[in-house]
Motif scaffolding. Structure first.
Motif, PDB file in Angstrom:
ATOM      1  N   CYS A 196       0.856  -1.186   0.000  1.00 50.23           N
ATOM      2  CA  CYS A 196       0.000   0.000   0.000  1.00 50.23           C
ATOM      3  C   CYS A 196       0.899   1.246   0.000  1.00 50.23           C
ATOM      4  N   GLU A 206       0.290   4.223   0.864  1.00 52.66           N
ATOM      5  CA  GLU A 206       0.043   5.123   1.991  1.00 52.66           C
ATOM      6  C   GLU A 206       0.631   4.593   3.289  1.00 52.66           C
ATOM      7  N   HIS A 207       0.358   3.310   3.588  1.00 54.13           N
ATOM      8  CA  HIS A 207       0.757   2.746   4.873  1.00 54.13           C
ATOM      9  C   HIS A 207       1.924   1.762   4.774  1.00 54.13           C
ATOM     10  N   HIS A 230      -8.048  -2.253   1.058  1.00 51.01           N
ATOM     11  CA  HIS A 230      -8.474  -1.110   0.256  1.00 51.01           C
ATOM     12  C   HIS A 230      -9.000  -1.558  -1.108  1.00 51.01           C
TER      13      HIS A 230
END
Length: 533
Positions: free
Chosen positions: A21, A23-24, A33
């Motif tokens: 991911c 973002e994380h 997601h």
């Protein structure tokens, strides 16, 4: 239908090549997601897989310490000594340290660092799971690769940790290793077939002429002994092929056994059947195969006729000794005796229950079917022996399946297409032998009339693959919808997909929950769920 409603794999999809991911920087977050967005109304939860080698080592060490601690406590009760009490305190301290290390490694933060690009994704219905498994999820076909998950008990956890890009190399290596094993095994098979021909045996080994002076010994040496030696060699081959199949990277134990079945069958067909024919009857005519390929059917028919006595003895040996050893389970008895007097001495005896050895039984029986079909034309007198062989085999294996072997996983008949293929190969060889036999009998019209029969058999096999094979590879949407509707009518749908969501968590080795009085956390809570991401 009722049994299918209780299978966790019907709701679960295996997803491989999960990206990070952005973002994380975690893979579990990417799975959540993606499926929350693109399968908004059908996605339920997911379970990531982890590199749990350290955890598995500590869990094994913890079990060993617990066993030692129990033995020391038992000794202390009998002796009532201070030395034993000190040793018990030391062991308890070590056990607490290992237990806390396990809890630390099983924490959410540590598990995220050990995530593998593999996940089990659970859906709210079988229909949605089947659709997700049979469609391309990502625009890049090398990411988020989906397929129906195997049964939780059937998962090969270690192979799931193998990167997807390495799997083709593993498969090529397994094929090459199996081919080399088949080629080099030709040496002992050729030697065994030399024993079956007494004239060649005297030429190769002159002292063998001494057996002529002992009445009946010549028949035993040239008749029963080659089959018995060959069966002894063949006993180790299925286990060697299963080991190679394990290295191939299959996602489930059943797929490993299916691969082993294929390799063992072709090994037996090449080394037991064809090589027996060549070494016994056509050793001096190999060159003619290469220079006159059109004569192969006639050579095959002549070789089959010459080796009828050997294969009849082989069937009798397999039926009498093979089924007897299957009932006695002599290998397991010897293993248990060796274990009891060596590394397992003084330990608690545990039952050794295994699943049915499909990888060993199916190829052996399929070879007997092939021999029977071919010799039904050449030597029909072998058929009564084969009928007796199959009747005895049915009784033996029915008993073994019911009362001896444990059902460790259910493949829903996925072995059947391969058995169908083995029977198809046997029929083709029988028909080629018929062409050669008619040629030897100087009946060209009958030989020519048999050729269309071969073509019809091949066409029918192609029809069967188109008509039936997809049903074994995919879960039909119609069937999934029918079972879903029945579950919804009975109010059992939610119970089943919730149970499926935790089924793989319970079986993953590195997520095995530890039980200890010093537990710092509530063991009834899951280790990692989608709500915490």
């Amino acid at each position: 239908m009722k049994e299918l409603r209780h299978r966790a794999d019907q709701f679960t999809v295996l997803v491989r090549q999960v990206p990070l991911c952005p973002e994380h920087n975690t893979r579990g977050c990417a799975v959540d997601h993606f499926f929350s967005k693109h399968h908004r109304f059908s996605y339920h939860s997911h379970q990531m897989l982890y590199d749990g080698r350290d955890l598995e080592y500590l869990l094994g060490k913890q079990k060993k310490l617990k066993k030692e601690l129990e033995d020391k406590r038992h000794t202390e009760i009998l002796s009532n000594g201070s030395q034993e009490h000190k040793q018990i305190s030391t062991s308890e301290e070590k056990l607490r340290e290992i237990t806390h290390m396990i809890y630390h490694l099983q924490s959410e933060t540590m598990l995220r660092e050990k995530e593998l690009p593999v996940a089990f994704v659970t859906f709210k219905s079988r229909r949605n799971a089947a659709l997700a498994a049979q469609t391309q999820q990502h625009s890049n076909p090398l990411e988020l690769i989906t397929e129906m998950a195997p049964e939780p008990r059937d998962v090969s956890w270690r192979n799931l940790a193998i990167p997807q890009k390495i799997l083709p190399l593993n498969k090529i290596g397994v094929i090459l290793a199996a081919a080399l094993l088949t080629i080099f095994f030709a040496i002992p098979v050729t030697a065994v077939q030399g024993i079956a021909k007494y004239e060649k045996l005297k030429k190769w080994f002159p002292p063998a002429m001494a057996i002529e002076f002992i009445p009946g010994l010549s028949s035993v040496v040239t008749g029963y002994l080659p089959s018995a030696i060959l069966k002894g060699f063949m006993y180790i081959i299925p286990f060697a092929m299963l080991g190679l199949a394990y290295l191939g990277g299959s996602i489930s134990n059943s797929k490993e056994e299916i691969k082993a079945c294929n390799m063992v069958f072709y090994f037996l067909m090449g080394n037991v059947f064809f090589l027996s024919l060549i070494s016994g009857s056509l050793l001096d005519e190999i060159g003619e195969y290469l220079t006159h390929p059109r004569d192969i059917p006639s050579h095959l028919a002549a070789a089959v006729s010459a080796q009828a006595e050997f294969f009849m003895t082989y069937i009798l040996t397999d039926g009498l000794s093979g089924f007897s050893l299957e009932i006695l389970q002599l290998g397991l008895i010897l293993f248990d005796i060796i274990r009891s007097y060596t590394y397992g001495r003084g330990k608690e005896r545990t039952p050794y229950l295994f699943s049915f050895p499909y990888f060993r039984v199916i190829p052996t029986v399929s070879l007997s079917i092939m021999i029977g079909m071919i010799y039904a034309v050449v030597a029909p007198l072998m058929l009564p022996f084969l009928v007796g062989y199959f009747c005895l085999g049915y009784i033996v294996y029915f008993n073994q399946m019911e009362d001896v072997y444990e059902t460790t996983y259910d493949t829903c008949g996925r072995f059947w297409p391969f058995i169908h293929h083995y029977i198809f190969v046997s029929i083709i060889l029988m028909q080629i032998t018929m062409v050669g036999l008619f040629g030897l009998k100087s009946k060209p019209s009958a030989a020519i009339a048999t050729v269309p029969l071969i073509l019809i058999t091949i066409a029918y096999n192609e029809y069967c693959k188109i008509r039936f094979l997809p049903s074994f590879k995919h879960f039909p949407i119609q069937t999934a919808v029918e079972i879903d509707e029945e579950d919804e009518k009975n109010g059992e749908m939610e119970t089943h997909y919730v149970d499926a969501a935790t089924a793989y968590n319970r079986h993953q080795p590195c997520l095995e929950r530890v039980s200890s009085a010093e537990s710092p956390t509530n063991l009834s809570q899951p280790l990692l769920g989608t709500d915490s991401i």
